[in-house]
Motif scaffolding. Sequence first.
Motif, PDB file in Angstrom:
ATOM      1  N   LEU A  66      12.061  28.072 -41.281  1.00 15.22           N
ATOM      2  CA  LEU A  66      11.711  29.419 -41.730  1.00 15.22           C
ATOM      3  C   LEU A  66      11.864  29.459 -43.244  1.00 15.22           C
ATOM      4  CD1 LEU A  66      13.458  31.487 -38.905  1.00 15.22           C
ATOM      5  CD2 LEU A  66      11.202  30.383 -38.934  1.00 15.22           C
ATOM      6  N   HIS A  67      10.759  29.640 -43.936  1.00 19.56           N
ATOM      7  CA  HIS A  67      10.676  29.272 -45.353  1.00 19.56           C
ATOM      8  C   HIS A  67       9.697  30.200 -46.055  1.00 19.56           C
ATOM      9  CE1 HIS A  67       9.479  26.805 -48.809  1.00 19.56           C
ATOM     10  NE2 HIS A  67      10.410  25.910 -48.521  1.00 19.56           N
ATOM     11  N   PRO A  68      10.059  30.799 -47.182  1.00 16.57           N
ATOM     12  CA  PRO A  68       9.084  31.577 -47.944  1.00 16.57           C
ATOM     13  C   PRO A  68       7.841  30.740 -48.248  1.00 16.57           C
ATOM     14  CG  PRO A  68      11.284  31.947 -48.807  1.00 16.57           C
ATOM     15  CD  PRO A  68      11.409  30.830 -47.801  1.00 16.57           C
ATOM     16  N   LEU A 102       6.081  32.180 -40.870  1.00  9.92           N
ATOM     17  CA  LEU A 102       7.391  32.236 -40.229  1.00  9.92           C
ATOM     18  C   LEU A 102       8.447  31.976 -41.290  1.00  9.92           C
ATOM     19  CD1 LEU A 102       5.481  31.971 -37.796  1.00  9.92           C
ATOM     20  CD2 LEU A 102       7.163  30.465 -36.734  1.00  9.92           C
ATOM     21  N   HIS A 103       9.034  33.048 -41.826  1.00 11.85           N
ATOM     22  CA  HIS A 103       9.996  32.874 -42.913  1.00 11.85           C
ATOM     23  C   HIS A 103      11.311  33.624 -42.698  1.00 11.85           C
ATOM     24  CE1 HIS A 103       7.357  36.292 -44.099  1.00 11.85           C
ATOM     25  NE2 HIS A 103       8.498  36.852 -44.438  1.00 11.85           N
ATOM     26  N   LEU A 154      14.211  25.512 -37.085  1.00 12.79           N
ATOM     27  CA  LEU A 154      14.995  24.657 -37.960  1.00 12.79           C
ATOM     28  C   LEU A 154      15.776  25.592 -38.869  1.00 12.79           C
ATOM     29  CD1 LEU A 154      13.737  21.583 -40.046  1.00 12.79           C
ATOM     30  CD2 LEU A 154      15.517  23.122 -40.812  1.00 12.79           C
ATOM     31  N   TYR A 155      17.085  25.625 -38.696  1.00 10.11           N
ATOM     32  CA  TYR A 155      17.939  26.551 -39.439  1.00 10.11           C
ATOM     33  C   TYR A 155      18.283  25.953 -40.794  1.00 10.11           C
ATOM     34  CZ  TYR A 155      22.137  29.238 -40.645  1.00 10.11           C
ATOM     35  OH  TYR A 155      23.070  30.018 -41.283  1.00 10.11           O
ATOM     36  N   ASP A 156      17.882  26.637 -41.858  1.00 13.70           N
ATOM     37  CA  ASP A 156      18.199  26.232 -43.230  1.00 13.70           C
ATOM     38  C   ASP A 156      18.697  27.467 -43.970  1.00 13.70           C
ATOM     39  OD1 ASP A 156      18.216  25.617 -45.949  1.00 13.70           O
ATOM     40  OD2 ASP A 156      16.518  24.245 -45.795  1.00 13.70           O
ATOM     41  N   PRO A 157      20.016  27.589 -44.165  1.00 18.91           N
ATOM     42  CA  PRO A 157      20.562  28.821 -44.752  1.00 18.91           C
ATOM     43  C   PRO A 157      20.149  29.048 -46.193  1.00 18.91           C
ATOM     44  CG  PRO A 157      22.268  27.123 -44.620  1.00 18.91           C
ATOM     45  CD  PRO A 157      21.077  26.599 -43.865  1.00 18.91           C
ATOM     46  N   SER A 158      19.722  28.005 -46.896  1.00 19.11           N
ATOM     47  CA  SER A 158      19.374  28.182 -48.307  1.00 19.11           C
ATOM     48  C   SER A 158      18.218  29.159 -48.468  1.00 19.11           C
ATOM     49  CB  SER A 158      19.028  26.833 -48.939  1.00 19.11           C
ATOM     50  OG  SER A 158      17.816  26.297 -48.423  1.00 19.11           O
ATOM     51  N   HIS A 159      17.260  29.123 -47.555  1.00 21.73           N
ATOM     52  CA  HIS A 159      16.114  30.021 -47.660  1.00 21.73           C
ATOM     53  C   HIS A 159      16.507  31.471 -47.365  1.00 21.73           C
ATOM     54  CE1 HIS A 159      13.753  26.495 -48.165  1.00 21.73           C
ATOM     55  NE2 HIS A 159      14.025  26.048 -46.958  1.00 21.73           N
ATOM     56  N   LEU A 204      18.149  32.964 -50.603  1.00 20.30           N
ATOM     57  CA  LEU A 204      17.139  33.369 -51.574  1.00 20.30           C
ATOM     58  C   LEU A 204      16.392  34.631 -51.159  1.00 20.30           C
ATOM     59  CD1 LEU A 204      17.907  30.664 -52.780  1.00 20.30           C
ATOM     60  CD2 LEU A 204      15.493  30.149 -53.098  1.00 20.30           C
ATOM     61  N   GLN A 205      16.393  34.934 -49.846  1.00 18.64           N
ATOM     62  CA  GLN A 205      15.786  36.179 -49.358  1.00 18.64           C
ATOM     63  C   GLN A 205      16.811  37.299 -49.213  1.00 18.64           C
ATOM     64  OE1 GLN A 205      12.762  35.783 -46.075  1.00 18.64           O
ATOM     65  NE2 GLN A 205      13.521  33.684 -46.006  1.00 18.64           N
ATOM     66  N   GLN A 206      18.095  36.958 -49.424  1.00 13.30           N
ATOM     67  CA  GLN A 206      19.190  37.920 -49.223  1.00 13.30           C
ATOM     68  C   GLN A 206      19.266  38.387 -47.768  1.00 13.30           C
ATOM     69  OE1 GLN A 206      21.725  39.076 -51.957  1.00 13.30           O
ATOM     70  NE2 GLN A 206      21.055  36.940 -51.838  1.00 13.30           N
ATOM     71  N   LEU A 207      19.154  37.440 -46.856  1.00 14.40           N
ATOM     72  CA  LEU A 207      19.266  37.673 -45.417  1.00 14.40           C
ATOM     73  C   LEU A 207      20.635  37.163 -44.974  1.00 14.40           C
ATOM     74  CD1 LEU A 207      16.481  36.753 -42.875  1.00 14.40           C
ATOM     75  CD2 LEU A 207      18.818  36.056 -42.432  1.00 14.40           C
ATOM     76  N   ASP A 208      21.258  37.824 -44.008  1.00 18.06           N
ATOM     77  CA  ASP A 208      22.574  37.443 -43.520  1.00 18.06           C
ATOM     78  C   ASP A 208      22.446  36.176 -42.674  1.00 18.06           C
ATOM     79  OD1 ASP A 208      25.023  37.165 -42.164  1.00 18.06           O
ATOM     80  OD2 ASP A 208      25.360  39.329 -42.095  1.00 18.06           O
ATOM     81  N   TYR A 209      22.783  35.033 -43.273  1.00 15.81           N
ATOM     82  CA  TYR A 209      22.545  33.758 -42.597  1.00 15.81           C
ATOM     83  C   TYR A 209      23.546  33.485 -41.479  1.00 15.81           C
ATOM     84  CZ  TYR A 209      26.055  32.197 -46.051  1.00 15.81           C
ATOM     85  OH  TYR A 209      27.178  32.062 -46.832  1.00 15.81           O
TER      86      TYR A 209
END
Length: 364
Positions: free
Chosen positions: A186-188, A192-193, A214-219, A222-227
């Motif tokens: 999930l990626h800007p 599906l982001h 595929l869980y990648d907290p870095s993205h 950068l979106q300010q989503l609660d990872y």
Amino acid sequence: MKTIKGPAIFLAQFMGHEPPFDSFANMACWAGELGYEGVQLPADARLIDLELAAASTAYCDDLRRQADDAGVAITELSTHLQGQLVAVHPAYDALFDGFAPVHVRGNSQARTAWAMEQLLLAARASHNLGLKAHATFSGALAWPYVYPWPQRSAGLVEQAFDELARRWRPILDAFDTAGVDVCYELHPGEDLHDGVTFERFLVAVHGHPRACILYDPSHFVLQQLDYLAFIDIYHARIKAFHVKDAEFRPTGRQGVYGGYSSWVERAGRFRSLGDGQIDFGAIFSKLTQYGYPGWAVLEWECALKHPQQGAREGAAFIRRHLIPVADHVFDDFAGSGISSAQTRGLLGLGEAAAPHSMPGERPQ
């Protein structure tokens, strides 16, 4: 609960023309010498013949032998670039053409067909390699309209996701036949982001069991989503994990959108493990709690640090965060050892198993 497997490393960012980055065998040895136990393998012709891997178990056995000789396992195949080309908005045609072979460039329909065929090959190759998960991107048709100005026309988002689902359904079915989960990073830049867009897609593919994350907290930083809350919500669909750090330091001049700045100058930027703001202790705890079945894979991207240093530090960082699952409850030493009958007594129920009358009821 399960102990997460690792450490592993995604090879894509390290490929090159000079040893040890010029072949799969050399890169596997390089990763093993750094302390990694697994490698995520991009479906790149420099490292793997995808068509041959889809057709030949002998070829796949040889790849696995090369990995075994280096002391590593192949964790997943990756088709990030091919997945991107499954759906490309015309605004990005020229930029993404470079991901495709020369014979389909400038022809969006041919490029999409090529990308979809690549995913079908990846399903069979993953099966032949004995893998259970596959890493990819979703591609994007609606991304240019992510901000609702000008006002989006009615049905635009719905039609985009319907078309995205139409293209991915046969691919998901092929992976289902192969017994492999399709894990969308999930990626800007992808349709599906985040969680909302993943749910839209899941509805459009009728809850397909192979549509995973595929869980990648870095993205999410950068979106300010609660990872961390994301894991609580979607843990059942998380089947792959990129361990990548990031930081978000907004200023009076820029925030999430970055003002078209370079990666070094953006408020949100990727960092080497331990140099950013992500709470990996909490992430590994939650994934372990929910029984995440896969690997912890370093994806190195950093605006500042040299990749070789990032790779060297990454194996030890991941290893420190792995949680060997306990085989008994920590306070077993203080167990009372009382019987079931005694437990009933503690509750004031006596030893009889017959139900008691409720207040106001006459005994039968």
